[in-house]
Design an enzyme around this catalytic site. Sequence first.
Site, PDB file in Angstrom:
ATOM      1  N   ALA A  74      41.920  31.095  40.799  1.00  0.00           N
ATOM      2  CA  ALA A  74      40.495  31.096  41.151  1.00  0.00           C
ATOM      3  C   ALA A  74      39.726  30.890  39.847  1.00  0.00           C
ATOM      4  O   ALA A  74      39.195  31.830  39.264  1.00  0.00           O
ATOM      5  CB  ALA A  74      40.105  32.413  41.809  1.00  0.00           C
TER       6      ALA A  74
ATOM      7  N   ASP B 110      41.009  33.353  35.317  1.00  0.00           N
ATOM      8  CA  ASP B 110      41.416  33.474  36.717  1.00  0.00           C
ATOM      9  C   ASP B 110      40.705  34.680  37.323  1.00  0.00           C
ATOM     10  O   ASP B 110      40.996  35.822  36.980  1.00  0.00           O
ATOM     11  CB  ASP B 110      42.940  33.648  36.789  1.00  0.00           C
ATOM     12  CG  ASP B 110      43.472  33.566  38.219  1.00  0.00           C
ATOM     13  OD1 ASP B 110      42.655  33.632  39.156  1.00  0.00           O
ATOM     14  OD2 ASP B 110      44.698  33.430  38.380  1.00  0.00           O
ATOM     15  N   HIS B 111      39.773  34.407  38.230  1.00  0.00           N
ATOM     16  CA  HIS B 111      38.950  35.468  38.813  1.00  0.00           C
ATOM     17  C   HIS B 111      39.778  36.423  39.676  1.00  0.00           C
ATOM     18  O   HIS B 111      39.301  37.509  40.030  1.00  0.00           O
ATOM     19  CB  HIS B 111      37.826  34.852  39.649  1.00  0.00           C
ATOM     20  CG  HIS B 111      36.559  35.660  39.644  1.00  0.00           C
ATOM     21  ND1 HIS B 111      36.541  37.029  39.768  1.00  0.00           N
ATOM     22  CD2 HIS B 111      35.259  35.285  39.508  1.00  0.00           C
ATOM     23  CE1 HIS B 111      35.297  37.464  39.733  1.00  0.00           C
ATOM     24  NE2 HIS B 111      34.502  36.428  39.575  1.00  0.00           N
ATOM     25  N   ARG B 112      41.004  36.056  40.005  1.00  0.00           N
ATOM     26  CA  ARG B 112      41.863  36.981  40.749  1.00  0.00           C
ATOM     27  C   ARG B 112      42.245  38.178  39.875  1.00  0.00           C
ATOM     28  O   ARG B 112      42.467  39.278  40.378  1.00  0.00           O
ATOM     29  CB  ARG B 112      43.137  36.270  41.212  1.00  0.00           C
ATOM     30  CG  ARG B 112      42.911  35.122  42.176  1.00  0.00           C
ATOM     31  CD  ARG B 112      44.235  34.469  42.521  1.00  0.00           C
ATOM     32  NE  ARG B 112      44.940  34.018  41.308  1.00  0.00           N
ATOM     33  CZ  ARG B 112      46.207  33.636  41.282  1.00  0.00           C
ATOM     34  NH1 ARG B 112      46.928  33.666  42.391  1.00  0.00           N
ATOM     35  NH2 ARG B 112      46.775  33.233  40.152  1.00  0.00           N
TER      36      ARG B 112
END
Length: 449
Positions: free
Chosen positions: A246, A421-423
Amino acid sequence: MAIKEVILPKLGQTMEFGTIIEWLKQEGDQVQRGEVLFTVESDKATLEVESPTKGYLRKILVPAGEEHPVLIPVALITKEADEDISSWQAGKSAGLQIEESANERMSESVVQTKEISETSQVSDRIFSSPRARKLARERGVELALVAGSGPNGRIVERDIVTYLESTPKATPVAQRVAEQAGVDLREVQGSGPGGRITKADVEGAAVPAPPVHTAAAAPTTAAEVPMSGVRSVIARRMHAGHSETAPVTLTMEVDATDLVQIRERLKASLADKLGFSIGYNDLLIKIVARALREFPYMNARLDGDTIHQLGEVHVALAVDTERGLLVPVVRDADRKGMAEFAAELRDVIERARAGTALPDELSGSTFTITNLGMFEVDAFTPIINLPEAAILGVGRIKDYAAVVEGEVTVRKMMWLSLTFDHRLVDGAPAARFLQRIKQYVEEPYLLLA
């Protein structure tokens, strides 16, 4: 009779396939132990492979230009030039059958101790031996397509071998084109040597696309470049880094005036001693390594549903080479002096560009820096180098008019682009990490604190 197999070596922990680029010895040539037989290309480097013994190169089993799994025989060396090798394959087959039978008996004895109460679940499973599963995994065979000859239809290793022998031989490029176009290779007539299926054969068998009615002539192909070797690996990793994360990119303007000044002083003071000049990438690796130690959630990777914050800081630097993009790694960058890792980095970069760097020197990083400043790029959106959590993009340093303490003056400004990575990380924590890097760039003396 003494027959020695030459094995396609596993050149690194991550290497699964290799391509023989060139045979430097031909069938019938006399070879000495330690003499170079062929060059092999992995996904990261091209290295020479030496003969394991002296004798005669009796048979080449794998020609140049084909990709194969590692640890398979690629040639045979015999003591005498005209030594008979006809029994080699028969011996291999007999050995496989004996070993397979032993494994089958062992597996059956284990199976007999288990009670299976739900027949509906059993009918959905594909029973296979461990060796059959291993060979199928290595050769990319779908077990559902293989008919088992073992007890109760169990798939054994010889079933995989039989399936592979019955499958039409095709070049790696032809196999990929067939998979993409949905073409069954068993229905394609090969025109290559020995009936081998080529890319052109697959394209000829593919269902043609509906004609496009246009007044302009379609462009012609000037050249075809196979998506293989390093280029193929780059394509897969870039696609994964963009599609399996993400990604969010933050950009920040940074005053690099003091960084430029300290770099000039280090050049003047250490160039003669080191034999090279400290560069901006060296300073940035030092800065990023320090920031990663302070913000461990950026030095992480995702494994299933668990985020692993890593104990070591290994910083990679993206390097442009004739073979494609490679990422030499500075291991334990937070624990080494800049002069030490700068020398190590230059050595690995030089060998990476020559294609002789070891695969383990180009993998295992926990964070990556990519610098396009030398190409007059200000800011960009770098793609995460999986399985890392983030990557830092560095733009050029340029003179800008800026207001400092109420006065307009010329400052050395640059842009930093952090893709994360927004995760794994939220926007605010990632921004704080980027702010810390900005602080070290603008006030590099803080690295001494």
